[in-house]
Design an enzyme around this catalytic site. Structure first.
Site, PDB file in Angstrom:
ATOM      1  CB  SER A   1      -0.988   0.004   1.163  1.00 32.32           C
ATOM      2  OG  SER A   1      -0.337  -0.119   2.402  1.00 32.32           O
TER       3      SER A   1
ATOM      4  CG  LEU B   1      -6.891   3.056  -1.865  1.00 29.43           C
ATOM      5  CD1 LEU B   1      -7.708   3.872  -0.854  1.00 29.43           C
ATOM      6  CD2 LEU B   1      -7.369   3.364  -3.274  1.00 29.43           C
ATOM      7  CG  HIS B   2      -3.788   0.897   3.916  1.00 29.00           C
ATOM      8  ND1 HIS B   2      -2.418   0.897   3.898  1.00 29.00           N
ATOM      9  CD2 HIS B   2      -4.138   2.000   4.638  1.00 29.00           C
ATOM     10  CE1 HIS B   2      -1.951   1.926   4.594  1.00 29.00           C
ATOM     11  NE2 HIS B   2      -2.989   2.611   5.044  1.00 29.00           N
ATOM     12  CG  ASP B   3      -8.695  -1.916   4.079  1.00 32.02           C
ATOM     13  OD1 ASP B   3      -7.593  -2.318   4.480  1.00 32.02           O
ATOM     14  OD2 ASP B   3      -9.571  -1.458   4.829  1.00 32.02           O
TER      15      ASP B   3
END
Ligand SMILES: [Ca+2]
Length: 322
Positions: A204, A250-252
């Protein structure tokens, strides 16, 4: 051929276990915009970025935004398996989803406790049919596996956003937030025998919501894209003030991108352990990248992503929501 070796284009049934702040909302919307590839069976909520009542409400708001209130939301654990809950309102605002007024949810969460519902949903389908997309502290998944250990082999895969190999931590110097909040749950999931793919901060931190990318999002010119533009701009501001970067990680949604296009990622199958005791390194993911222990590999760890292709895929799926 076992179900885990079936062709990639087959529609996957997924359960998204989530604690919505903005990147969870983006992940949920990306999955809903991928109807030909992913069937979203349910959202299961857990305390994490914000307390459970807020994460559940934010999940419902996200479905309302997508006009997909047919997807059930089940609330789960209100805190980690042991100890006090740590939340992240300092990043995401008091609502857990600050930056834009999303529509008020017109429906409520469905009755039932998320870990029970995960077991029910998986057992109601053939072996290897259901994938769990885990984008929050792993409390619900650990509770489901504790109650039904056979779930580990019944699931097709558990794809987790969590941990870090080279990037240190984002809630302490040593730990990524999801693993930090409930390290015991993370340990239990990683030792369950389930097929696990772990996407850590290493990916990420390569995928920032830069100004040109957010401009491209806004240019989609749909109500969903406009809402996400404002939510991500709020999120971007926090990271810019703190780190001086253009954009926030923007991880998820990386988990959803992996389900859709695994070839965008690279990594290794290795042994991963989670620190549970030390106050200094609580929740640290200790990754045996070089195979220096006799530990059996328990996760596929992805440490690199093609960020431009990730954002292109994301925007394509957001546009598909209309
Ligand atoms: Ca999350």
């Amino acid at each position: 051929m076992t179900s885990s070796e079936e062709p990639l284009r087959m529609t996957r049934s997924i359960i998204i276990d989530t604690d919505p702040s903005v990147d969870d909302a983006v992940a949920i919307l990306m999955a809903l915009g991928s109807a030909a590839d992913l069937e979203v069976l349910a959202l299961t909520t857990v305390a994490g970025n914000a307390p459970l009542a807020l994460t559940t409400r934010n999940a419902l708001k996200t479905l309302e935004l997508a006009r997909r209130v047919d997807v059930p939301v089940f609330a789960g654990a209100a805190g980690p398996l042991s100890g006090a809950l740590r939340t992240a309102e300092h990043v995401h605002g008091e609502s857990g989803l600050d930056g834009y007024e999303l529509p008020e949810p017109k429906v409520s969460a469905s009755p039932g406790f998320a870990p029970d519902k995960i077991v029910e949903l998986v057992m109601a389908r053939p072996p290897g049919a259901v994938t769990v997309c885990a984008i929050a502290p792993l409390t619900n998944i650990a509770l489901a596996l504790a109650q039904a250990p056979y779930l580990a082999t019944r699931l097709r895969e558990i794809v987790i956003f969590g941990g870090a190999r080279r990037e240190g931590g984002n809630i302490s110097p040593a730990a990524e937030f999801n693993l930090f909040v409930d390290p015991q749950a993370a340990h239990q999931v990683l030792s369950s025998g389930a097929k696990v793919t772990l996407i850590p901060l290493d990916c990420s931190h390569q995928a920032l919501t830069t100004t040109p990318r957010l401009d491209a999002l806004r240019a989609i010119a749909t109500p969903v894209a406009e809402a996400l533009y404002h939510l991500l701009t709020f999120n971007k501001g926090f990271h810019e003030r703190r780190h001086g970067t253009d954009g926030a990680p923007l991880h998820d949604p990386l988990t959803v991108a992996y389900l859709l296009r695994p070839e965008l990622f690279s990594g290794r199958r290795i042994a991963v352990a989670v620190e549970r005791d030390s106050p200094l390194t609580r929740g640290m993911s200790v990754m045996d990248w070089w195979g220096v222990t006799p530990s059996t590999p328990n996760a596929q760890v992805l440490t690199d992503v093609d960020a431009d292709a990730y954002f292109a895929l994301l925007f394509d799926r957001i546009a598909a929501l209309g």
